[in-house]
Design an enzyme around this catalytic site. Structure first.
Site, PDB file in Angstrom:
ATOM      1  N   TYR A   1      69.918  61.485  87.966  1.00 48.22           N
ATOM      2  CA  TYR A   1      70.812  60.820  86.997  1.00 48.22           C
ATOM      3  C   TYR A   1      72.082  61.655  86.745  1.00 48.22           C
ATOM      4  O   TYR A   1      73.018  61.172  86.113  1.00 48.22           O
ATOM      5  CB  TYR A   1      70.115  60.574  85.652  1.00 48.22           C
ATOM      6  CG  TYR A   1      68.948  59.611  85.699  1.00 48.22           C
ATOM      7  CD1 TYR A   1      68.630  58.898  86.846  1.00 48.22           C
ATOM      8  CD2 TYR A   1      68.155  59.418  84.576  1.00 48.22           C
ATOM      9  CE1 TYR A   1      67.552  58.041  86.881  1.00 48.22           C
ATOM     10  CE2 TYR A   1      67.072  58.552  84.604  1.00 48.22           C
ATOM     11  CZ  TYR A   1      66.772  57.867  85.756  1.00 48.22           C
ATOM     12  OH  TYR A   1      65.694  57.011  85.774  1.00 48.22           O
TER      13      TYR A   1
ATOM     14  N   HIS B   1      59.635  61.066  91.329  1.00 51.92           N
ATOM     15  CA  HIS B   1      60.443  59.872  91.042  1.00 51.92           C
ATOM     16  C   HIS B   1      60.053  58.673  91.907  1.00 51.92           C
ATOM     17  O   HIS B   1      59.963  57.545  91.429  1.00 51.92           O
ATOM     18  CB  HIS B   1      61.924  60.214  91.235  1.00 51.92           C
ATOM     19  CG  HIS B   1      62.853  59.365  90.444  1.00 51.92           C
ATOM     20  ND1 HIS B   1      64.031  59.826  89.933  1.00 51.92           N
ATOM     21  CD2 HIS B   1      62.794  58.060  90.066  1.00 51.92           C
ATOM     22  CE1 HIS B   1      64.646  58.849  89.290  1.00 51.92           C
ATOM     23  NE2 HIS B   1      63.913  57.771  89.352  1.00 51.92           N
TER      24      HIS B   1
END
Ligand SMILES: NC(=O)c1ccc[n+]([C@@H]2O[C@H](COP(=O)([O-])OP(=O)(O)OC[C@H]3O[C@@H](n4cnc5c(N)ncnc54)[C@H](OP(=O)(O)O)[C@@H]3O)[C@@H](O)[C@H]2O)c1
Length: 272
Positions: A47, A105
């Site tokens: 991110y 992830h």
């Protein structure tokens, strides 16, 4: 705040997602969220905002123990040495000595899962992560991950909202004693225009967004909606003062559709 317990972890029942929040907006949003009652912040190395998430946490004035911080390791970094390096780099950016939850992830079929799970468990054993888990793991991969893990897995973070039936993987998580974090819990707004959502929302004096979040919570998930505006942050937290009836839950479940998934890409696993 209410809490969910799973395999030794105590996790806030709702959190703030931070994907696409960058720079000053990210730091300010995290700070505002924590000041207005949020206790869980979800970020990831990909991110590109862990520094600002850390800033927001420090700016909030909350004690470290009051904030539950999740970060995630990108699939390029799942070989053991890379995983350890990526974890340390995330901690350095966050300026934390440990995260509350460290997740894989996405699965990476090019790296043996046994090696990745070994390295992830080590991150818990050496104190870099209080809890560990996975994200975007369908049932078969989840079973395999649990088999290879010497430490309990606390969470599988998956896309989950009224347009997507996730009952198979949710049931598998339950079987393993794991909690389910729901990302994109409002389908990025796609469920707001559903007549069913509007009617149920009106009946409770709530918004379709709040109904979507409440639906996930009552179905056993931990929603992590993202919002950058203070009014929306506040709205999304006001979901503890009403209860959806069984017939309302069933009506919302009925909105699921085969093409309801939003987050998909060429590297995604074979979904259930
Ligand atoms: N593990 C993974 O692979 C994965 C993948 C995707 C997401 N995630 C995590 O899950 C979090 C949430 O998912 P998401 O960001 O994809 O989608 P989402 O939370 O379902 O939707 C976010 C969008 O909804 C808007 N919104 C928020 N609250 C609202 C409200 N009360 N009324 C109307 N609109 C509202 C936001 O507006 P504004 O733009 O105005 O803020 C934003 O555009 C992410 O931020 C990330 O942390 C994880």
């Amino acid at each position: 705040m209410e809490y969910v317990t799973a395999n030794g972890a105590t996790i806030p029942a709702i959190g703030l997602g931070t994907w696409e929040l960058k720079g000053r907006v990210c730091a300010r949003t995290v700070e505002q969220a924590l000041r207005s009652g949020y206790k869980l912040i979800d970020t990831a190395e990909v991110y590109d905002n862990e520094r600002e998430v850390g800033e927001g946490i420090r700016g909030s004035g909350l004690k470290r123990a009051e904030v539950f911080v999740t970060t995630k390791i990108w699939p390029d970094h799942l070989a053991p040495r890379e995983l350890e390096r990526a974890t340390k780099a995330s901690l350095a950016r966050l300026r934390l000595s440990e995260v509350d939850l460290l997740l894989i992830h996405w699965p990476n079929p090019r790296i043996p899962l046994s090696e990745t799970m070994g390295a992830l468990c080590k991150m818990k054993q050496v104190g870099f992560a209080r809890n560990i888990g996975v994200s975007n793991f369908p049932v078969a991969l989840l079973d395999e991950a649990v088999k290879h893990a010497s430490e309990p897995l606390a969470v599988n973070q998956i896309e989950w909202h009224p347009h997507l039936d996730q009952s198979k993987v949710v049931e598998a998580c339950r079987r393993h004693g794991m909690a389910v974090t729901a990302f994109s819990p409002m389908a990025r707004g796609a469920v707001f225009s559903e007549q069913v959502m509007r009617e149920i929302a009106a009946a409770h004096g709530k918004s379709p967004a709040q109904v979507s979040l409440r639906y996930i919570m009552q179905a056993g998930g931990i929603p992590i909606p993202r919002a950058a505006r203070l009014d929306l942050l506040t709205e999304n937290l006001a979901v503890f003062d009403f209860v959806l009836r069984d017939d309302e839950m069933a009506a919302i479940r009925g909105l699921a559709r085969p093409n309801g998934r939003i987050v998909n890409w060429s590297g995604a696993p074979k979904w259930d």
